[in-house]
Each structure stands twice: as structure tokens, then as C-alpha cells.
Design a protein around this motif. Structure first.
Motif: not given
Ligand SMILES: Cc1cc2nc3c(=O)[nH]c(=O)nc-3n(C[C@H](O)[C@H](O)[C@H](O)COP(=O)(O)OP(=O)(O)OC[C@H]3O[C@@H](n4cnc5c(N)ncnc54)[C@H](O)[C@@H]3O)c2cc1C
Length: 716
Positions: A382-387
Motif C-alpha cells: 500500500p504505497i501511496p500514489g502507486l495506484d
């Protein structure tokens, strides 16, 4: 005082005490005849000095049992004869347990470390067994009079059993036997020999009592299994013996074996036959690596005597070849092939609705057993911005037709390393980001450092100790923000491949609804027979873990099928003793058994033998002489505890060590085997030769030298 001095002192003290006992022939006082002839004398003394006699008897009993001296049985009879049943039972029970525990502690202090260090690997199963069920084993041993009292004390001291457990189980376990001997002592006049005390009937009762905890555990297990199934209605007849869910490596092999042993089996696959290995895993990755290697060879043309070579290529065509390879392998895993083998194949998503039924395409199939082989999927952290960016995983990587200019590979494990090198060789600017201090975390530091150096020499940027924190898009530029030693590092990229591990597929097909237990690692929890908590639902492959390889999936499949189809008549524990694997970087890194890091962690007394490929003729001729063979053996022995090969075709070369470890073949035997010249396989023999050279019998050779000198007529 250093512990070896303490040990030496204890050995000396014990030696002196035991020696004195035999030198002065004190044993003669601990015989039945002696006891009977002096009974009246002892009795008179006891009547006059009760407390003193009881205390003295207690101490003497502790000493006799702690030193493992013969005579405890006679002393127990004496107790019964002199003190009466209850006082004797009390005194003997406590003194014998105390003495036994002292013997246990002495054996532990003197020998356990040595035994565990020497035989640690082989004792692993016993240690786990003792940790889990040691108390019931000990209880049985104490009750079954076939096992000598002092042997149990000494042997148990070598195991990981806590002293407290040993004490209370011994106290309870020995009570019945003590009572019989004490009772016999109260009628000493009628006893003519020690062997007559336990009548055959009594012996059998003790054996049964001893087996009681083991049998009751088995019974409880069976009850638990019945209970798990009781709430489901069991059909009178079943459509199938076995339903296999998932047609990847584990599912295919399960179905194949089930059909081979003539059971009725159905294999259900919701996506593509062959699963990950064929479609998105081993096969496409190895095909891509092959093309990348061709390019790498091209770049080294000068080294091989060519003036110049140019390799023009279109990445899309390389990826098309990868697909062609997959298509070529496809028939091995096809519906047609498996139908021909006697497996019914159904395309559709399966849902388990009860331990006896599976629904697919709206049809309910009834079955005696189910094997869950649903595999795993790439884990996306769950790395912010990865999606916000179209990240790649091993699932969608194969659709890529355009080479990314700048690629970030997140993850330093096998998949991450293989893809990092392959994409870099095609010309992408690759940055590999790994949170841990080294890439290839499972391998020895020298291996990881070597592969890293190779990567860097090929122009790859390797960032270890970098924790990926966020993905941002700034001025149309994609950036991975990492934390490194408290500072922020920005890594610009055009594409990012997430390869940080694979999560078992456990959701959405009925496991939660049935209450199937999940392990802390996220795999389906299984017993050593690969049974889940609902015993006719078994598991194999990535969804079961602990390994995530095609060959381990196939290995587990055999156990899952046999245990499903032939239980309760016959079941087998999965054998994980010799597990090999290979990371297909260039050079490859292949390993079986222990590496040096693990040998140190396990506190083993080991030796390392290293043979460098720069000495191997064939490797030199191939221009691939970078690498080594490293073998771990117990000190002074040729038994192979593990082998790591770094070099060309390491995965293939490892087979010899795998075979040797599986069948107990040592380095001497490998050395004594002819290997064709000049081959890379000769490296294995040469490694065995290195070990031999380090163990030359120097003294013997000294004598041989003298022999030759004598044959020359005594000239030096
Ligand atoms: C890039 C990459 C490279 C790899 N390289 C190697 C290698 O070189 N050597 C090696 O040994 N291993 C390698 N592996 C690992 C190997 O691919 C896996 O360990 C192996 O495929 C596991 O097999 P499996 O049968 O457990 O699962 P899978 O192969 O994943 O099969 C599971 C199947 O179950 C199906 N399924 C799931 N749920 C359902 C349902 N409800 N109904 C019906 N079907 C369902 C899925 O569609 C899938 O086809 C690699 C993996 C990757 C990703």
C-alpha cells in the motif's frame, strides 16, 4: 570460570564418585539378598531413628539415581519393607524424581550443546516433536517398563524439553511403577527375584497405560476431524473421489496422480491451464532471460574474437517470442492432454460450498476430497500514489511491447533480480529498489555482493536499504520517493515493476465461509499431511507455502493426493528436507540445503569448501569462469549439509548435490565418480577434491613417504 572447565570439573567429580562406588563394591549392599538378610537390623535402626533414617534414605536415593548407579529398584523395595506403603511411596517418588532431574540436568549441561551442534540438522524433527508433544512421549516412556530409568533421564537431557516439564511428568509417570515396587517391598519375604515383581498382566497394563496418552491424542484428533465434518451433510454417494481447484503446477500434478491411481478426478481452472508458471511465471521469464542473454553475448563479441557485431532488435518481437515459447509449452498442460490422461477438466471459477461439494458454472459436484491449489498473486504494497500510475507486476508484464526507457524494479528477490538484469540488458535504465540491506536476501552475503557488483557493472543502479514511501507525478515526471538513512531519495521512472512477493489466493471461493484456518503467513494453515482443519480439504502449492516454486508445488501435490485418496489407511508427512532452488540471473545462483549464514544461525560445527570456477577448464573455454561452488559439511565429515553454486547453468549443476543430499551420498563418493571432461559438471567433482585436499591424512602420508624412501634404498 569458562564453561569447559566447569564441565571438566563435573566430569571429574562424577567419575570419582562412580569410581568409588565400584572400587569399594558398594553395589553388594544394594542387592535383594543383602536386603533380606539384614532386614531385621535395618528395621531396628529405623525404629530407633525414624526421621534420620527417612532423610538419609532420601538423600541416598537421590545420589543413586542422579549418578545412574544400579540399585534403585532394591532401594524402592527396602523403602516399602521398612517404612510401610504410604511413607515409602512419598519418599521414593520425590527422591527418584529429584535424582532423575539431576541426571537430566547433568546430561544437558555436559552434552546437549555438543549433540545439538553435531546432529542439529538430523535432530530437527525430533526437537519439534519434543517441543510439541514431549510431555506425552515422556509419560509413555516412564510407564512402559521396557525403557530403563537412567537412559530416559540422560537422553531427555539432550532434547529441548524444559526441566520443569521433565520433573512433573516424571513424578506422575513413575508413580504407578513406584507404587508396585513399594507394595512388593511391604511383602519382602515373598519376593525371590526382582524380575518377578512385575507380573505379565501388570506389565501389559503398564504398556497400555503408557500408550494411553498417545492413543488418546490420536483419538482426539480423529474426534476433532469428525466434529469439523459433522455439521455438513455427507452425501450417500459422491460424483468424484477428488476435485482439484486450480490447474497450475500443484493442481496439474495432483490431477495427474489422482487419475494415474484410477480415482475419478475433476480439475477446475478459472483462467488458463498451466497457471502462473506457464503463463506469467517461470516459462515467460526464462524465455525473456534467454533473449537478454543473447544480447549480452553480442556485447562481449570482441572477447570471443570478433571484430564487431551489431544486434538490432525490436522489443515487441522479443516479447512475441516469449509468447511463442509459452504457446509451445502449452500442450503439456492442456485440457486435451489431461483429458487423455483420464482427468475431467472444467473451465470456470470453483466455489467450495461444503467439504463434500464444489460449485462450478452453476453445477454442483459432490466429492470425497478437495485439493485447493489456487496459487498466489503478486503482492502490491500500500504505497501511496502507486495506484495512480499503471504499475507492472508479473501478471501484466508480458503484455508489454514497448521497452520502458527508465524502469524501477521494486524488490530484490528472485523475480525482481531476474527482471532487473533482463530489462537492463535490453537497454532500459533500471533502478532496483530494495528495503533490506542486500538483494537476494536468502543467499549468503558473498553471493548477494557478487550479483550486485555484476548488476552495477552492467549499468544497473542498485539501491538497497531504500524503503519505497510514495509515488508522485511532478511536472509529468513519475517519481518514486524512498527513505534512505533518514533522507529522501527521488527515483524518476517511466515504468515501475512491483516484485515484492506473492500473496496466496485464499479469498472468494468458500474458504472463509467454511472456517478454513489461515496461517500467520497468509497461507492456508495445514498439518504435516497438508490437511486443512477440515481434513478432507487439502492444499498444495503457493497457497499452502512455505515455498513458492513450481517443483515444491509438484512435490506437495503427490502428498496431498495420496493423503486425500488413501487416508485413513495410509498418510505421509511432507518431506521438506532437501529443497533446491535457483535464481536465473546471469550467472545463475542455485542452492540446496544450508548456506553458510544458516549454518552459523543454527550454531553448527561446520566447514566450508569453495571451488572457484576460474580453475575449471570448460568454464574458462566458455568465457564464463566467474563464480564458485560452495559446499557446507560438518567438521571433519564429507556429508553434504548444503551447496550453493554461482555460475553458468548453476541450476542444472546443482542436481548432483540434490541427489547426493537426498540419498546420503558424501563428497568422497562424488570425488570417486567419473565426470566427463571438459564439462561444467566437473566443477562438482573438483569441489569434492578441494574438500579431500583439506582432509589429507598427513600422518599416513608421512608413513607412505618413508615407505617410498625405503623402496629407493633408504635415500632421502
Ligand atoms: C515471474 C515469475 C517467475 C517464476 N520463476 C520460477 C522459476 O524459475 N522456478 C520455479 O520453481 N518457480 C518460479 N516461479 C513460481 C511458480 O510460478 C509458482 O511457484 C507456481 O506456479 C505455483 O504453482 P501453483 O499451482 O501453486 O499456483 P498457480 O500456478 O498460480 O496456479 C493456481 C491456479 O489456480 C487458479 N484458480 C485460483 N482460484 C480458482 C478458483 N476459485 N477456481 C478455479 N481456478 C482457480 C488460477 O487461475 C491459477 O491458474 C515464478 C513465478 C513468477 C511470478
Amino acid at each position: 570460570m569458562p564453561s569447559y572447565w566447569k564441565k571438566l570439573l563435573i566430569i571429574l567429580a562424577l567419575g570419582v564418585l562412580i569410581g568409588l562406588f565400584f572400587i569399594f563394591d558398594l553395589q553388594r549392599y544394594l542387592t535383594l539378598t543383602e536386603l533380606k538378610s539384614r532386614q531385621a537390623e535395618f528395621q531396628a535402626f529405623y525404629d530407633g531413628n525414624r526421621l534420620f533414617s527417612l532423610a538419609g534414605f532420601f538423600l541416598l536415593y537421590v545420589v543413586v539415581t542422579a549418578l545412574s548407579l544400579p540399585g534403585a529398584a532394591v532401594m524402592t523395595l527396602a523403602g516399602g519393607a521398612l517404612f510401610g506403603f504410604w511413607p515409602a511411596l512419598l519418599v521414593v517418588s520425590f527422591s527418584s524424581t529429584l535424582g532423575a532431574t539431576l541426571a537430566f540436568l547433568v546430561s544437558r549441561f555436559l552434552l546437549r550443546d555438543w549433540v545439538q551442534q553435531k546432529f542439529g540438522g538430523r535432530l530437527a524433527t525430533i526437537n519439534t516433536g519434543i517441543e510439541k508433544e514431549g510431555a506425552s512421549y515422556l509419560f509413555s516412556l516412564r510407564l512402559v517398563p521396557l525403557f530403563p530409568f537412567f537412559v530416559i533421564n540422560l537422553v531427555m537431557g539432550l532434547t529441548p524439553m524444559p526441566a520443569r516439564t521433565f520433573y512433573w511428568v516424571s513424578q506422575i509417570g513413575m508413580l504407578a511403577g513406584t507404587a508396585v515396587y513399594v507394595n512388593a517391598g511391604t511383602q519382602l519375604g515373598q519376593i525371590n527375584s526382582l524380575s518377578g515383581i512385575l507380573s505379565p498382566g501388570l506389565l501389559i497394563s503398564f504398556v497400555l497405560l503408557g500408550l494411553f496418552p498417545l492413543l488418546s491424542k490420536k483419538g482426539l484428533d480423529m474426534l476433532k476431524q469428525r466434529k469439523a465434518l459433522a455439521k455438513f451433510s455427507k452425501p450417500k454417494q459422491f460424483d468424484y473421489n477428488l476435485v482439484v481447484i486450480g490447474a497450475g503446477s500443484a493442481g496439474l500434478v495432483s490431477a495427474y496422480i489422482a487419475a494415474a491411481v484410477k480415482s475419478k478426478v475433476v480439475l477446475i481452472e478459472k483462467h488458463k491451464m498451466g497457471g502462473d508458471c506457464l503463463n506469467t511465471g517461470c516459462v515467460p521469464s526464462k524465455a525473456l532471460i534467454r533473449s537478454a542473454k543473447m544480447l549480452a553475448y553480442g556485447r562481449r563479441a570482441k572477447e570471443f574474437g570478433f571484430k564487431k557485431t551489431t544486434t538490432k532488435f525490436d522489443f515487441a518481437e522479443v516479447m512475441e517470442r516469449v509468447q511463442k515459447v509459452v504457446t509451445k509449452v502449452e500442450p503439456h498442460d492442456s485440457v486435451e492432454r489431461f483429458t487423455g490422461l483420464g482427468v475431467e477438466c472444467i473451465s470456470g471459477a470453483a466455489t467450495i460450498t461444503s467439504p463434500y461439494s464444489v460449485v462450478v458454472n452453476g453445477r454442483t459436484l459432490t466429492t470425497r476430497n478437495i485439493i485447493v491449489a489456487t496459487g498466489a498473486a503478486p503482492f502490491v504494497p500500500p504505497i501511496p500514489g502507486l495506484d495512480q500510475v499503471d504499475y507492472l507486476t508479473s501478471d501484466n508484464l508480458w503484455q508489454l511491447r514497448e521497452l520502458p526507457k527508465r524502469l524501477v524494479v521494486l524488490g530484490g528477490g528472485p523475480i525482481g533480480c531476474e527482471m532487473t538484469q533482463a530489462f537492463a540488458r535490453f537497454g532500459a535504465e533500471v533502478t532496483q529498489v530494495e528495503m533490506a540491506p542486500k538483494i537476494m536476501g536468502r543467499e549468503d552475503p558473498d553471493v548477494a555482493a557478487f550479483i550486485r557488483a555484476r548488476f552495477e557493472a552492467e549499468g544497473i543502479r542498485v539501491l538497497t536499504g531504500h524503503a519505497a514511501k510514495q509515488v508522485v507525478v511532478k511536472d509529468n515526471e513519475k517519481l518514486l520517493l524512498c527513505e534512505y538513512q533518514g533522507a529522501q531519495v527521488e527515483v524518476p521512472f517511466d515504468a515501475i515493476l512491483v516484485a515484492v512477493g506473492r500473496r496466496p489466493n485464499i479469498k472468494g471461493f468458500g474458504l472463509e465461509e467454511l472456517g478454513i484456518q489461515i496461517s500467520p503467513r497468509g497461507t492456508v494453515a495445514t498439518d504435516p499431511f497438508l490437511r486443512t482443519n477440515i481434513p478432507n480439504i487439502l492444499c498444495a502449492g503457493d497457497v499452502a507455502g512455505p515455498y513458492q516454486f513450481t517443483h515444491t508445488a509438484a512435490h506437495q501435490a503427490w502428498y496431498a493426493v495420496v493423503n486425500a485418496l488413501f487416508s485413513p489407511f495410509k498418510s505421509f508427512r511432507v518431506d521438506y528436507r532437501v529443497i533446491p532452488w535457483c535464481t536465473f540471473t546471469d550467472p545463475e545462483v542455485a542452492r540446496v540445503g544450508l548456506n553458510e549464514t544458516e549454518a552459523i544461525e543454527q550454531n553448527l560445527d561446520y566447514e566450508v569448501t569453495i571451488y572457484k570456477l576460474e580453475e575449471l577448464d570448460r568454464a574458462i573455454a566458455e568465457g564464463e569462469d566467474d563464480g564458485w561452488i560452495k559446499v557446507i559439511t560438518p567438521r571433519g565429515k564429507d556429508k553434504i549439509l548444503g551447496a550453493t553454486i554461482v555460475g553458468p547453468h548453476a541450476g542444472d549443476l546443482l542436481a548432483e548435490f540434490i541427489l547426493a543430499m537426498k540419498h546420503g551420498i558424501g563428497l568422497n563418493k562424488i570425488l570417486g565418480t567419473i565426470h566427463p571432461y571438459p564439462t561444467l559438471a566437473e566443477g562438482n567433482k573438483a569441489a569434492a577434491g578441494e574438500w579431500k585436499r583439506a582432509h589429507i591424512p598427513v600422518k599416513l602420508l608421512g608413513w607412505v613417504e618413508k615407505f617410498h624412501s625405503w623402496r629407493r634404498g633408504g635415500r632421502s
